[in-house]
Write a protein that holds these residues in place. Structure first.
Motif, PDB file in Angstrom:
ATOM      1  N   MET A   1      14.494   8.732 -24.212  1.00 26.29           N
ATOM      2  CA  MET A   1      15.147   7.674 -23.444  1.00 26.29           C
ATOM      3  C   MET A   1      14.466   7.535 -22.090  1.00 26.29           C
ATOM      4  SD  MET A   1      18.961   7.476 -21.759  1.00 26.29           S
ATOM      5  CE  MET A   1      18.411   8.333 -20.296  1.00 26.29           C
ATOM      6  N   SER A   2      14.451   6.327 -21.589  1.00 29.21           N
ATOM      7  CA  SER A   2      14.028   6.119 -20.219  1.00 29.21           C
ATOM      8  C   SER A   2      15.084   5.289 -19.508  1.00 29.21           C
ATOM      9  CB  SER A   2      12.666   5.409 -20.170  1.00 29.21           C
ATOM     10  OG  SER A   2      12.729   4.154 -20.803  1.00 29.21           O
ATOM     11  N   GLN A   3      15.344   5.657 -18.254  1.00 31.39           N
ATOM     12  CA  GLN A   3      16.263   4.866 -17.451  1.00 31.39           C
ATOM     13  C   GLN A   3      15.428   3.888 -16.644  1.00 31.39           C
ATOM     14  OE1 GLN A   3      19.112   6.280 -14.085  1.00 31.39           O
ATOM     15  NE2 GLN A   3      20.267   6.322 -16.004  1.00 31.39           N
ATOM     16  N   THR A  13      20.425  -0.263 -13.134  1.00 35.22           N
ATOM     17  CA  THR A  13      19.568   0.361 -14.143  1.00 35.22           C
ATOM     18  C   THR A  13      20.148   0.125 -15.535  1.00 35.22           C
ATOM     19  OG1 THR A  13      20.736   2.498 -14.067  1.00 35.22           O
ATOM     20  CG2 THR A  13      18.865   2.186 -12.549  1.00 35.22           C
ATOM     21  N   TYR A  14      19.295   0.287 -16.531  1.00 32.59           N
ATOM     22  CA  TYR A  14      19.752   0.295 -17.914  1.00 32.59           C
ATOM     23  C   TYR A  14      19.021   1.397 -18.661  1.00 32.59           C
ATOM     24  CZ  TYR A  14      15.409  -2.050 -19.352  1.00 32.59           C
ATOM     25  OH  TYR A  14      14.095  -2.361 -19.601  1.00 32.59           O
ATOM     26  N   ASN A  15      19.558   1.789 -19.801  1.00 31.87           N
ATOM     27  CA  ASN A  15      18.994   2.870 -20.603  1.00 31.87           C
ATOM     28  C   ASN A  15      18.278   2.286 -21.810  1.00 31.87           C
ATOM     29  OD1 ASN A  15      20.509   5.305 -19.257  1.00 31.87           O
ATOM     30  ND2 ASN A  15      22.065   3.740 -19.628  1.00 31.87           N
ATOM     31  N   LEU A  16      17.013   2.646 -21.990  1.00 31.32           N
ATOM     32  CA  LEU A  16      16.209   2.153 -23.105  1.00 31.32           C
ATOM     33  C   LEU A  16      16.108   3.244 -24.163  1.00 31.32           C
ATOM     34  CD1 LEU A  16      14.463  -0.146 -24.259  1.00 31.32           C
ATOM     35  CD2 LEU A  16      12.506   0.859 -23.048  1.00 31.32           C
ATOM     36  N   LEU A  17      16.654   2.977 -25.338  1.00 30.00           N
ATOM     37  CA  LEU A  17      16.635   3.928 -26.444  1.00 30.00           C
ATOM     38  C   LEU A  17      15.670   3.439 -27.518  1.00 30.00           C
ATOM     39  CD1 LEU A  17      20.452   4.737 -26.852  1.00 30.00           C
ATOM     40  CD2 LEU A  17      18.743   5.893 -25.431  1.00 30.00           C
ATOM     41  N   ARG A  26      14.113   8.065 -31.917  1.00 29.34           N
ATOM     42  CA  ARG A  26      12.932   8.804 -31.486  1.00 29.34           C
ATOM     43  C   ARG A  26      13.277   9.462 -30.159  1.00 29.34           C
ATOM     44  NH1 ARG A  26       8.858   3.789 -32.926  1.00 29.34           N
ATOM     45  NH2 ARG A  26       8.385   4.425 -35.066  1.00 29.34           N
ATOM     46  N   GLY A  27      13.458  10.761 -30.189  1.00 38.23           N
ATOM     47  CA  GLY A  27      13.911  11.465 -29.008  1.00 38.23           C
ATOM     48  C   GLY A  27      15.412  11.678 -29.074  1.00 38.23           C
ATOM     49  N   SER A  28      15.989  12.052 -27.945  1.00 40.45           N
ATOM     50  CA  SER A  28      17.422  12.361 -27.906  1.00 40.45           C
ATOM     51  C   SER A  28      18.112  11.654 -26.745  1.00 40.45           C
ATOM     52  CB  SER A  28      17.628  13.875 -27.794  1.00 40.45           C
ATOM     53  OG  SER A  28      16.961  14.395 -26.651  1.00 40.45           O
ATOM     54  N   GLY A  29      17.598  10.503 -26.372  1.00 37.26           N
ATOM     55  CA  GLY A  29      18.149   9.779 -25.226  1.00 37.26           C
ATOM     56  C   GLY A  29      19.598   9.384 -25.390  1.00 37.26           C
ATOM     57  N   LEU A  94      18.181  -1.497 -26.842  1.00 33.64           N
ATOM     58  CA  LEU A  94      17.686  -0.843 -28.050  1.00 33.64           C
ATOM     59  C   LEU A  94      16.277  -1.332 -28.376  1.00 33.64           C
ATOM     60  CD1 LEU A  94      20.853  -1.220 -30.317  1.00 33.64           C
ATOM     61  CD2 LEU A  94      20.303   0.632 -28.715  1.00 33.64           C
ATOM     62  N   HIS A  95      15.395  -0.389 -28.668  1.00 32.72           N
ATOM     63  CA  HIS A  95      14.090  -0.798 -29.182  1.00 32.72           C
ATOM     64  C   HIS A  95      13.950  -0.346 -30.625  1.00 32.72           C
ATOM     65  CE1 HIS A  95       9.825  -0.166 -30.288  1.00 32.72           C
ATOM     66  NE2 HIS A  95       9.814  -1.424 -29.926  1.00 32.72           N
ATOM     67  N   TRP A  96      13.574  -1.273 -31.490  1.00 33.33           N
ATOM     68  CA  TRP A  96      13.269  -0.970 -32.887  1.00 33.33           C
ATOM     69  C   TRP A  96      11.939  -1.622 -33.215  1.00 33.33           C
ATOM     70  CZ3 TRP A  96      13.397  -5.255 -36.364  1.00 33.33           C
ATOM     71  CH2 TRP A  96      13.918  -6.429 -35.822  1.00 33.33           C
ATOM     72  N   PRO A  97      11.136  -1.060 -34.118  1.00 30.01           N
ATOM     73  CA  PRO A  97       9.773  -1.565 -34.360  1.00 30.01           C
ATOM     74  C   PRO A  97       9.778  -2.910 -35.066  1.00 30.01           C
ATOM     75  CG  PRO A  97      10.279   0.229 -35.869  1.00 30.01           C
ATOM     76  CD  PRO A  97      11.426   0.151 -34.899  1.00 30.01           C
TER      77      PRO A  97
END
Length: 405
Positions: A1-3, A13-17, A26-29, A94-97
């Motif tokens: 995750m990135s803030q 801010t927002y949280n990008l998962l 992908r990861g544990s954000g 949310l990011h998905w491919p």
């Protein structure tokens, strides 16, 4: 995750998962997001989903611009903060491919992966690309190319109503694309030529991926957020195929969500109806959302005749290049909500003729909002599909938030 920070709003801010194509994080954000939700107990949770052709940088850019657009609606933000109970928000992107390929990627492993990554997909795409290198725009498709397209289409057939279309016909689709205004780019691979059916077919494959992700990773996250912040209102906002993601997530939620905003959606106009006119024994894929009142507030849908991605790709893929013939007072058998809105039997619809003159929204109803006055700036073959960062659209989402209280 990135803030992530929001351009022009350093205090926001927002949280990008990040998720893979099967909906696995992908990861544990998400753990950090859930911990924040539990600790802060926000009144309102916003979950955003991008659509087709989005990699991580594109998702970051779109969310930054979109959230900045909403943040700039000062009167709406003040109204939210002054409401009973106040307003404390938590934002998740949310990011998905869903990235389509660039011309330089044709025939490479990333493109093969978008069609499942199997040896059969690799061989079929190799055949198509080899013929394209020899003659990019023959009068008719070579038989080997037609066979390769048929194999690609059969590798991952979508039987749902949301994937409903006539049997894929590469030759008809190829000839239909040749009639389009976009010229073939002979210096590189463009929209036209032998590769046109490949691009349209990938559009439909990505459509199924959006639903898969929505039903798995996105739905699981929304359900977990509802548990972590049990009193929070959850607002889902999707763009393009992200409208499928958010609709599927709402269907899989633990309890009704507060609002659903579908911005230039690349999903069927019959998605919410009780009986699809062409297949009356079958309801729209997302029918339970309205039949079971799974959206407590309003559903808002933007549409624009200048959205060429939805207006052209959607019917081309559905009808495999056949002409779309229907009466002037009828909706097409296959069409996307980003041009037509949501329709069909037992869908309680309110029509709004201009997004700039929007009135109050009614909970429990679908609001089709004509946004052609602002969603109008074209950008290549997508038309105005991505022209969504306007204060009028930010206000529309805030109106859905207000109506859900």
């Amino acid at each position: 995750m990135s803030q992530e920070t929001v351009p022009g709003h350093d205090d926001l801010t927002y949280n990008l998962l990040n998720f893979d194509e099967q909906g696995r994080e992908r990861g544990s954000g998400s753990r950090e997001v859930l911990a924040r939700a539990e600790a802060e107990q926000p009144t309102d949770l916003f979950v955003f989903s991008h659509g087709w052709n989005g990699d991580v940088p594109a998702a970051r850019s779109q969310y930054g611009r979109w959230i900045a657009t909403m943040a700039a609606c000062a009167a709406d933000r003040e109204r939210a903060h002054d409401s009973p109970g106040g307003f404390r928000s938590l934002l998740v992107g949310l990011h998905w491919p869903s990235k389509a390929w660039g011309d330089e990627e044709i025939g490479t492993d990333p493109v093969v992966e978008r069609f499942g990554g199997s040896p059969e997909a690799r061989a079929a795409i190799g055949t198509i690309v080899d013929h394209a290198m020899t003659d990019i725009e023959p009068e008719v498709l070579p038989p080997e190319v037609v066979s390769a397209y048929e194999k690609l289409d059969g590798l991952d057939d979508d039987k749902s109503t949301e994937g409903d279309r006539v049997p894929f016909d590469a030759e008809q689709l190829y000839q239909g694309c040749r009639l389009e205004d976009d010229p073939v780019s002979f210096g590189s691979f463009g929209f036209g030529g032998i590769l046109a059916p490949l691009r349209v077919l990938s559009f439909w494959k990505m459509k199924k991926r959006a639903r898969t992700f929505g039903e798995t990773g996105a739905a699981a996250l929304v359900g977990q957020l509802q548990q972590a912040a049990s009193d929070a209102r959850i607002h889902l906002v999707g763009h393009s195929f992200g409208c499928i993601v958010t609709s599927a997530a709402a269907m899989g939620a633990a309890r009704p969500v507060a609002s659903l905003s579908l911005i230039q959606g690349a999903m069927s106009l019959w998605s919410f109806c009780s009986a699809v006119p062409a297949r009356p024994a079958m309801a729209g894929h997302f029918r339970p959302l309205v039949a079971n009142r799974m959206i407590r507030g309003p559903v808002v849908v933007t549409r624009s005749v200048f959205d060429r991605a939805v207006g052209t790709f959607y019917p081309l893929g559905a009808w495999s290049g056949q002409q779309l013939a229907f009466e002037a007072d009828e909706w097409p058998r296959y069409g996307g909500i980003g041009v037509h809105g949501l329709h069909g039997p037992d869908v309680d619809v309110v029509e709004h003729q201009d997004v700039r003159a929007l009135g109050e929204l009614t909970p429990g109803k679908v609001h089709n909002v004509d946004a052609r006055t602002v969603i109008a700036t074209t950008d290549g073959i997508a038309g105005a599909h991505n022209d969504i960062c306007h204060p009028e659209l930010g206000h529309l989402v805030w109106q859905a938030v207000a109506a859900s209280r």
